[in-house]
Design a protein around this motif. Structure first.
Motif, mmCIF file in Angstrom:
data_model
loop_
_atom_site.group_PDB
_atom_site.id
_atom_site.type_symbol
_atom_site.label_atom_id
_atom_site.label_comp_id
_atom_site.label_asym_id
_atom_site.label_seq_id
_atom_site.Cartn_x
_atom_site.Cartn_y
_atom_site.Cartn_z
ATOM 1 N N PRO A 132 5.219 -3.117 -2.220
ATOM 2 C CA PRO A 132 4.359 -1.964 -1.923
ATOM 3 C C PRO A 132 5.091 -0.941 -1.062
ATOM 4 N N SER A 133 4.475 0.197 -0.839
ATOM 5 C CA SER A 133 5.087 1.271 -0.074
ATOM 6 C C SER A 133 5.079 0.954 1.421
ATOM 7 N N GLY A 134 6.281 0.804 1.996
ATOM 8 C CA GLY A 134 6.379 0.601 3.429
ATOM 9 C C GLY A 134 6.007 1.849 4.210
ATOM 10 N N HIS A 135 6.196 3.035 3.583
ATOM 11 C CA HIS A 135 5.788 4.280 4.236
ATOM 12 C C HIS A 135 4.294 4.253 4.561
ATOM 13 N N PRO A 170 -1.859 8.990 7.010
ATOM 14 C CA PRO A 170 -1.900 8.293 5.727
ATOM 15 C C PRO A 170 -2.099 9.222 4.526
ATOM 16 N N VAL A 171 -2.923 10.247 4.689
ATOM 17 C CA VAL A 171 -3.147 11.180 3.586
ATOM 18 C C VAL A 171 -1.864 11.943 3.261
ATOM 19 N N ILE A 172 -1.194 12.449 4.299
ATOM 20 C CA ILE A 172 0.034 13.220 4.083
ATOM 21 C C ILE A 172 1.114 12.356 3.448
ATOM 22 N N VAL A 173 1.295 11.147 3.964
ATOM 23 C CA VAL A 173 2.351 10.276 3.437
ATOM 24 C C VAL A 173 2.008 9.788 2.036
ATOM 25 N N PHE A 174 0.742 9.520 1.771
ATOM 26 C CA PHE A 174 0.333 9.091 0.429
ATOM 27 C C PHE A 174 0.727 10.136 -0.611
ATOM 28 N N VAL A 175 0.438 11.392 -0.317
ATOM 29 C CA VAL A 175 0.731 12.467 -1.265
ATOM 30 C C VAL A 175 2.232 12.718 -1.372
ATOM 31 N N THR A 176 2.925 12.763 -0.242
ATOM 32 C CA THR A 176 4.333 13.161 -0.266
ATOM 33 C C THR A 176 5.238 12.085 -0.860
ATOM 34 N N THR A 177 4.931 10.817 -0.640
ATOM 35 C CA THR A 177 5.790 9.770 -1.209
ATOM 36 C C THR A 177 5.734 9.787 -2.735
ATOM 37 N N ILE A 178 4.565 10.108 -3.268
ATOM 38 C CA ILE A 178 4.428 10.203 -4.727
ATOM 39 C C ILE A 178 5.058 11.493 -5.229
ATOM 40 N N TYR A 179 4.822 12.581 -4.522
ATOM 41 C CA TYR A 179 5.346 13.885 -4.944
ATOM 42 C C TYR A 179 6.868 13.913 -4.923
ATOM 43 N N LEU A 180 7.479 13.225 -3.979
ATOM 44 C CA LEU A 180 8.938 13.192 -3.864
ATOM 45 C C LEU A 180 9.580 12.113 -4.729
ATOM 46 N N SER A 181 8.768 11.357 -5.470
ATOM 47 C CA SER A 181 9.247 10.252 -6.308
ATOM 48 C C SER A 181 9.925 9.159 -5.490
ATOM 49 N N ASP A 187 2.323 1.880 -5.932
ATOM 50 C CA ASP A 187 3.024 1.435 -4.722
ATOM 51 C C ASP A 187 2.277 1.895 -3.480
ATOM 52 N N SER A 188 1.871 3.165 -3.492
ATOM 53 C CA SER A 188 1.191 3.726 -2.339
ATOM 54 C C SER A 188 -0.206 3.125 -2.153
ATOM 55 N N ILE A 189 -0.880 2.848 -3.252
ATOM 56 C CA ILE A 189 -2.193 2.202 -3.150
ATOM 57 C C ILE A 189 -2.040 0.802 -2.548
ATOM 58 N N ALA A 190 -1.035 0.071 -3.015
ATOM 59 C CA ALA A 190 -0.787 -1.271 -2.476
ATOM 60 C C ALA A 190 -0.435 -1.198 -0.998
ATOM 61 N N GLY A 191 0.399 -0.240 -0.608
ATOM 62 C CA GLY A 191 0.748 -0.079 0.797
ATOM 63 C C GLY A 191 -0.450 0.281 1.648
ATOM 64 N N LEU A 192 -1.342 1.084 1.105
ATOM 65 C CA LEU A 192 -2.571 1.443 1.821
ATOM 66 C C LEU A 192 -3.420 0.202 2.088
ATOM 67 N N LEU A 193 -3.576 -0.653 1.094
ATOM 68 C CA LEU A 193 -4.398 -1.855 1.258
ATOM 69 C C LEU A 193 -3.808 -2.786 2.315
ATOM 70 N N ILE A 194 -2.501 -3.002 2.258
ATOM 71 C CA ILE A 194 -1.853 -3.876 3.233
ATOM 72 C C ILE A 194 -1.891 -3.232 4.623
#
Length: 262
Positions: A132-135, A170-181, A187-194
């Motif tokens: 998952p996303s560590g970010h 969390p909102v900013i990082v969720f969007v930017t990690t996906i936008y920057l590939s 990955d980001s959804i999984a990181g959010l849950l954890i």
């Protein structure tokens, strides 16, 4: 607001397990790929740099250094080692939980050139730490630590900023990690849950009154701030607390002891 118990943590972990099972079965890859391709095709330089700046909110290294300095100052000011333990615990907790999950997931990043880069459990993955996303995890555990450090520094009034600190990163990082590939959507959804689970675990620990062994130096939680650390508004707050008597408002330590994530 009604308090949520351990059942909510179990529900979040079940959602993470279900998401992992769906990906392992080959589902949701189309959604991940479509969003990554759209981001790649709509990333002008200005937006790239803005997103990159915002994405720094998910980098743990920055927080470890900055919060470590704050914890050392509190150790000197209040003769209390607990802030330093909090910072170390945050760093270790995120690593101990996230790194094995990333190793287990074995998923490549969206920026990879592999044709099957979106697949989970991919033996050919070059950068296999995408899921998952560590970010995302960092935005929950480190900004929770920020709130506690601010209350140590400035008192309970610092909690007025807690809603913004809890939601915006969390909102900013969720969007930017996906936008920057940097990460796939899942990955980001999984990181959010954890991340939510780890934050809730940390919130159950009474950090301000944490019992510590007698052999550890600087373990006595001061009743009042050191004289050189007292600001005027903190002095006024202390005066009001003393005049309230036994039936008055709870102390900062008691409020922190009773506080639970909601």
């Amino acid at each position: 607001m009604r308090r949520l118990g351990w059942w909510f943590d179990v529900l979040l972990l079940a959602a993470f397990a279900a998401l992992t099972a769906l990906l392992a079965a080959g589902h949701l890859y189309g959604v991940d790929s479509a969003i990554a391709n759209y981001a790649d095709a709509h990333r002008p330089p200005v937006m790239y740099w803005l997103a990159l700046i915002g994405n720094q909110l998910g980098q743990s290294g920055h927080f470890l250094i900055a919060f470590g300095v704050i914890a050392l100052w509190l150790l000197y000011r209040d003769r209390d080692v607990r802030p330093l333990i909090l910072v170390a615990f945050t760093y270790v907790l995120a690593g101990v939980v996230v790194v094995p999950l990333k190793e287990f997931g074995g998923r490549d990043a969206p920026s990879s050139t592999l044709p099957n880069k979106v697949e989970l459990f991919n033996d050919a993955a070059v950068y296999d730490w995408s899921y998952p996303s560590g970010h995302m995890v960092n935005t929950f555990v480190w900004f929770f630590t920020m709130v506690l450090l601010l209350t140590w520094l400035f008192g309970e009034r610092a909690r007025r900023f807690e809603p913004v600190i809890r939601i915006a990163p969390p909102v900013i990082v969720f969007v930017t990690t996906i936008y920057l590939s940097f990460h796939w959507l899942t990955d980001s959804i999984a990181g959010l849950l954890i991340g939510v689970v780890l934050r809730r675990v940390m919130a159950r620990i009474p950090w301000r009154t944490l019992p510590l062994p007698a052999w550890l130096p600087f373990t006595a939680a001061p009743v009042e701030p050191a004289p050189w650390s007292r600001s005027p508004w903190r002095a006024r707050s202390a005066g009001r607390s003393r005049s309230a008597g036994a039936g008055g408002a709870q102390s900062a330590e008691a409020a922190d002891q009773d506080r639970i994530v909601r």
